[in-house]
Design a protein around this motif. Sequence first.
Motif, PDB file in Angstrom:
ATOM      1  N   GLU A 122       0.840  -1.194   0.000  1.00 31.42           N
ATOM      2  CA  GLU A 122       0.000   0.000   0.000  1.00 31.42           C
ATOM      3  C   GLU A 122       0.872   1.240   0.000  1.00 31.42           C
ATOM      4  OE1 GLU A 122      -3.827   2.048   2.244  1.00 31.42           O
ATOM      5  OE2 GLU A 122      -3.001   0.166   3.017  1.00 31.42           O
ATOM      6  N   ILE A 123       0.516   2.211  -0.834  1.00 33.11           N
ATOM      7  CA  ILE A 123       1.257   3.465  -0.875  1.00 33.11           C
ATOM      8  C   ILE A 123       0.321   4.615  -0.537  1.00 33.11           C
ATOM      9  CG2 ILE A 123       2.947   2.608  -2.517  1.00 33.11           C
ATOM     10  CD1 ILE A 123       1.461   4.127  -4.707  1.00 33.11           C
ATOM     11  N   ASP A 124       0.862   5.609   0.134  1.00 32.48           N
ATOM     12  CA  ASP A 124       0.091   6.805   0.473  1.00 32.48           C
ATOM     13  C   ASP A 124       0.217   7.786  -0.683  1.00 32.48           C
ATOM     14  OD1 ASP A 124      -1.148   8.986   1.554  1.00 32.48           O
ATOM     15  OD2 ASP A 124       0.379   9.376   3.084  1.00 32.48           O
ATOM     16  N   VAL A 125      -0.885   8.065  -1.371  1.00 34.34           N
ATOM     17  CA  VAL A 125      -0.850   8.978  -2.514  1.00 34.34           C
ATOM     18  C   VAL A 125      -1.287  10.385  -2.126  1.00 34.34           C
ATOM     19  CG1 VAL A 125      -1.119   7.185  -4.258  1.00 34.34           C
ATOM     20  CG2 VAL A 125      -3.164   8.211  -3.230  1.00 34.34           C
ATOM     21  N   ASP A 159      -8.059  16.781  -4.050  1.00 32.31           N
ATOM     22  CA  ASP A 159      -8.528  17.735  -5.040  1.00 32.31           C
ATOM     23  C   ASP A 159      -7.788  17.489  -6.353  1.00 32.31           C
ATOM     24  OD1 ASP A 159      -5.984  18.743  -4.647  1.00 32.31           O
ATOM     25  OD2 ASP A 159      -6.654  20.500  -3.514  1.00 32.31           O
ATOM     26  N   GLU A 160      -8.025  18.333  -7.356  1.00 32.43           N
ATOM     27  CA  GLU A 160      -7.438  18.082  -8.669  1.00 32.43           C
ATOM     28  C   GLU A 160      -5.911  18.092  -8.619  1.00 32.43           C
ATOM     29  OE1 GLU A 160      -7.155  17.033 -12.531  1.00 32.43           O
ATOM     30  OE2 GLU A 160      -8.950  17.052 -11.258  1.00 32.43           O
ATOM     31  N   ALA A 161      -5.344  19.032  -7.878  1.00 29.41           N
ATOM     32  CA  ALA A 161      -3.883  19.078  -7.760  1.00 29.41           C
ATOM     33  C   ALA A 161      -3.353  17.836  -7.052  1.00 29.41           C
ATOM     34  CB  ALA A 161      -3.469  20.345  -7.013  1.00 29.41           C
ATOM     35  N   GLY A 162      -4.060  17.416  -5.994  1.00 30.35           N
ATOM     36  CA  GLY A 162      -3.651  16.214  -5.283  1.00 30.35           C
ATOM     37  C   GLY A 162      -3.757  14.982  -6.141  1.00 30.35           C
TER      38      GLY A 162
END
Length: 210
Positions: A122-125, A159-162
């Motif tokens: 699992e990776i934190d995105v 959000d879109e940037a994230g």
Amino acid sequence: MEALDLDTPALYVDLDVLERNIARMQGQCRAWGVALRPHVKTHKIREIAQMQLDAGAIGITVAKVGEAEVLPGEDVLVAYPLVKAKLPRLRALAKTRRVKVAVDSVDVARDLQEGGIETLVEIDVGVGRCGAQSPEQAVEIAQACSDFQGIFYWPSWLDEAGFRAACVKVDAVLDALAVAGFEANDTLGGLAHGAALVRRLDAVVDGVAQ
């Protein structure tokens, strides 16, 4: 019986709407070119899980071992890293079904090295709940897995940037794993953002939306 005549608490389901929603989700995933593995913590009902499987879902996703033990499906993903006390139950489950577990630490990966349990790093995105924090850590965890299958991520609340940053991070992790000699056969992510991420990753072999 009318809905208003039911004693409370009671679950009331419009079957036509339920069947339509299941079919629409399955159809959308088919159009995206990804396999659907619904998270059954939404309803925790055997009959609904079976309806999703009958519609074409490849398996189920659960939040904990107890859900996996009572819900149907020959292929189950436990989406949260487990504590050692749960391992005997998980290994017993793996004797009768295909079991995958998301892991986010070397210790958990090592705990799962026996019993025929497949592992996904699992990776934190960017959500900040759990998961490897860097491509290097993801590789380290994969090296501790005895049956590494791919990666898992949860991109909701971004959000879109994230979301754009998450795409970059997933690419970086897949690249680092490839350099280290690992092939990510499965890349699992939450719908609908996850499905969009899967479509954008050229390195994905088998995209699975959760």
